[in-house]
Design an enzyme around this catalytic site. Structure first.
Site, mmCIF file in Angstrom:
data_model
loop_
_atom_site.group_PDB
_atom_site.id
_atom_site.type_symbol
_atom_site.label_atom_id
_atom_site.label_comp_id
_atom_site.label_asym_id
_atom_site.label_seq_id
_atom_site.Cartn_x
_atom_site.Cartn_y
_atom_site.Cartn_z
ATOM 1 N N LYS A 206 30.840 -5.726 30.545
ATOM 2 C CA LYS A 206 30.624 -5.150 29.221
ATOM 3 C C LYS A 206 31.636 -4.048 28.924
ATOM 4 C CE LYS A 206 26.668 -3.699 26.406
ATOM 5 N NZ LYS A 206 25.223 -3.463 26.444
ATOM 6 N N GLU A 212 33.217 -3.048 40.964
ATOM 7 C CA GLU A 212 33.161 -4.266 41.760
ATOM 8 C C GLU A 212 33.878 -5.420 41.052
ATOM 9 O OE1 GLU A 212 29.193 -2.023 42.352
ATOM 10 O OE2 GLU A 212 30.619 -2.435 40.733
ATOM 11 N N GLY A 267 22.995 -5.992 29.680
ATOM 12 C CA GLY A 267 23.588 -6.935 30.620
ATOM 13 C C GLY A 267 22.592 -7.913 31.208
ATOM 14 N N ARG A 268 21.406 -7.443 31.556
ATOM 15 C CA ARG A 268 20.418 -8.311 32.183
ATOM 16 C C ARG A 268 19.737 -9.248 31.186
ATOM 17 N NH1 ARG A 268 19.283 -3.088 32.295
ATOM 18 N NH2 ARG A 268 17.392 -2.210 31.376
ATOM 19 N N GLU A 353 15.073 -3.253 37.008
ATOM 20 C CA GLU A 353 16.075 -2.427 36.352
ATOM 21 C C GLU A 353 15.578 -1.973 34.986
ATOM 22 O OE1 GLU A 353 20.524 -2.861 36.996
ATOM 23 O OE2 GLU A 353 20.324 -3.691 34.973
ATOM 24 N N HIS A 384 6.106 -20.470 55.216
ATOM 25 C CA HIS A 384 6.405 -20.425 56.653
ATOM 26 C C HIS A 384 7.149 -19.152 57.023
ATOM 27 C CE1 HIS A 384 5.042 -24.573 57.312
ATOM 28 N NE2 HIS A 384 5.489 -24.776 56.092
ATOM 29 N N LYS A 512 26.896 4.673 40.675
ATOM 30 C CA LYS A 512 28.273 4.309 40.325
ATOM 31 C C LYS A 512 29.192 5.524 40.364
ATOM 32 C CE LYS A 512 27.407 0.371 37.212
ATOM 33 N NZ LYS A 512 27.536 -0.076 35.798
#
Length: 546
Positions: A206, A212, A267-268, A353, A384, A512
């Site tokens: 964005k 990263e 963003g999410r 978030e 399991h 960040k």
């Protein structure tokens, strides 16, 4: 707006919670044979059964009263019309505008965002068709065969989750890969077998400053240019999705190859935008449109259905009931469909978030639980692994079980076995088994009295573990779109009821900033004296060992 604890409905729910904690769902089912019909919602492509929760009609009525008192319906209207309900960032919240099936103008700050969205969809479609049909060529004139999506968080989890869920609808015109981790191992492993002449990179950020993502993007450029020996080849192999066009152009991406993002899309919640380019490239644009249509269908249900029949609203109310009033601290997301293997991770980000906050809209500390920690795994794998904990630990973990009526890859006997487990687990978590039943079963199997005395306490399951069951007709683009949108709206309703802002993420920003400072110190071998002794010592150990 009144403090939540002062509301009549809140006080009523606190009282009911004390009563319900001493009840068992077995009793509630025994007393009401119509319980499933009362506490389930059927939509054209899915069913929600929430009857296996510690609720009765009085509980639901009180939860609905809470939704009324907290003005959920009014806030819903504000969100859809573009009011700036993200108060801390002074932004509208309009991811729903990305999937509107209408040309009707939607005006925000004097601009018709419907027009902007449609322009980007047209641009996306032309681009997708050009790549998939082989008309977009790399620097050597070869067609693109592989797409590498570089992003992190919402720019990665959403598209990757969807392409994994819908891989059976892909015609394999291109191969799609995802890079999110700044650990170089991931990008090296993905790029190693690929041909630089045939790869197209999508850099999704964005702000176009995410450390990263930009680190991975620079590595990708270096990899490309070491093959082409020409920096101009970037124009043929890189596109960007961003709200910061200037940064993307400075990075070397041509203006025509930049797709828009907007500050009114978090963003999410962004996979419906050009962030979903990788989805459209993998599936074809028509399937991407079906995904949008499915989400729009859920939007319409959320807008129009009364709260008592409203799937996202009920999901949110049940979560608030289990977490804030009954005290559950986590919730499991348990898909029983291999295609949904990334859904838990996606919903983990979406909810935690969004609502992992402890401050109200007014800046006051909350003194009630706001949101559970979200975790889980594919159901069969979980059975399991950690289901022992779900069944018999001291901690009660409400769970969403998600399955499908029809498998996208029918293999004789497999889906029946899968769904037998799906239905059995929710029943077992709810009903449990008491010591009397255990002893009778062991005796019937011929076990000695000493053995029964020794083993019986270990085989007791108290049950009374809450679950929701979401049963989809089939995992396809429209149904998946509806499912994702249902959880998005659930998160919104939770935030309104809990009086927290669901659409910022200041906790992410803190980390960040610190990481940027520390990286600078490590690169310049100048560790600041302002760090605590633990952090400073760890950094020095790292440098010395390196």
């Amino acid at each position: 707006m009144s403090a939540r604890q002062t509301l009549a409905s809140w006080k009523k729910l606190q009282q009911l919670a004390q009563v319900k904690k001493s009840q068992h769902m077995n009793t509630l089912f025994a007393e009401d044979s119509d319980r499933f019909n009362k506490f389930s919602i059927e939509l054209p492509n899915m069913l929600l059964d929430y009857s296996k929760n510690l609720i009765d009609s009085e509980t639901i009525d009180s939860l609905l009263a809470l939704a009324k008192e907290t003005e959920v319906e009014q806030w819903r209207e504000r969100m859809f019309r573009g009011d700036k309900i993200n108060k801390t960032e002074d932004r509208a919240v309009l991811h729903t505008a990305l999937r509107r099936q209408s040309d009707e103008p939607l005006i925000l700050d004097g601009e018709n965002i419907t027009e902007h969205v449609q322009q980007q969809l047209v641009k996306m479609e032309a681009f997708v068709n050009k790549v998939r049909e082989g008309h977009w060529q790399g620097y050597s004139g070869k067609r693109i065969t592989d797409i590498v999506n570089i992003g992190v968080g919402g720019s990665n989890l959403g598209p990757q989750m969807v392409t994994e869920a819908l891989k059976h609808y892909s015609d394999n015109s291109v191969n799609v890969h995802y890079v999110s981790n700044v650990d170089g191992a991931q990008i090296v492993e993905i790029l190693r077998p690929l041909d630089p002449e045939k790869v197209l990179f999508i850099v999704s950020s964005k702000t176009f400053t995410t450390t990263e993502t930009m680190t991975n993007a620079r590595t990708a450029i270096n990899w490309l240019t070491s093959s082409s020996f020409d920096e101009s080849s970037v124009a043929k192999h890189f596109v960007a999705v961003t709200a910061n066009k200037e940064n993307a152009m400075s990075f070397g991406i041509e203006e025509d190859n930049i797709f828009d993002m907007w500050d009114w899309v978090g963003g999410r919640f962004s996979l419906w935008s050009a962030i979903g380019l990788a989805i459209a490239l993998d599936l074809g644009f028509e399937k991407f449109k079906e995904l949008l249509e499915g989400a729009h269908d859920m939007d319409q249900h959320f807008i129009k259905a009364p709260l008592k029949d409203n799937m996202p609203a009920i999901m949110a109310l049940i979560s608030v009931w289990n977490t804030t009033f009954l005290g559950s601290q986590s919730q499991a997301i348990l898909p029983y469909d291999q295609t949904l293997h990334m859904l838990t991770a996606y919903l983990q980000q979406a909810e935690m978030e969004s609502n992992g906050k402890s401050v109200t809209w007014h800046g006051d500390e909350v003194d009630y639980a706001t949101v559970p920690s979200i975790w889980g795994e594919l159901g069969i794998n979980g059975q399991h692994a950690f289901y022992q904990y779900l069944h018999q630990s001291n901690n009660v973990v409400p769970a969403d079980f998600i399955g499908s009526v029809e498998s996208v890859t029918p293999v004789k006997g497999h889906h029946e076995t899968l769904m037998a487990n799906f239905f059995a687990q929710t029943q077992a978590l709810m009903a449990g088994v008491d010591e009397k039943q255990v002893r009778a079963d062991l005796k019937a199997k011929g076990r000695t009295a000493d053995y029964i005395d020794k083993v019986a306490p270990h085989k007791v399951h108290k049950g009374n573990r809450p679950t929701n069951t979401i049963l989809l007709k089939r995992i396809d683009p429209k149904t998946l779109g509806s499912l994702i949108a249902a959880y998005e709206h659930k998160i919104f309703v939770q935030g309104i009821i809990l009086q927290i802002c669901s659409f910022d993420q200041w906790g992410v920003e803190l980390g960040k900033g610190l990481a940027a400072d520390i990286q600078h110190e490590l690169e310049n071998d100048a560790i600041s004296e302002h760090h605590d002794c633990s952090t400073a010592s760890l950094m020095r150990f790292y440098q010395k060992a390196k």
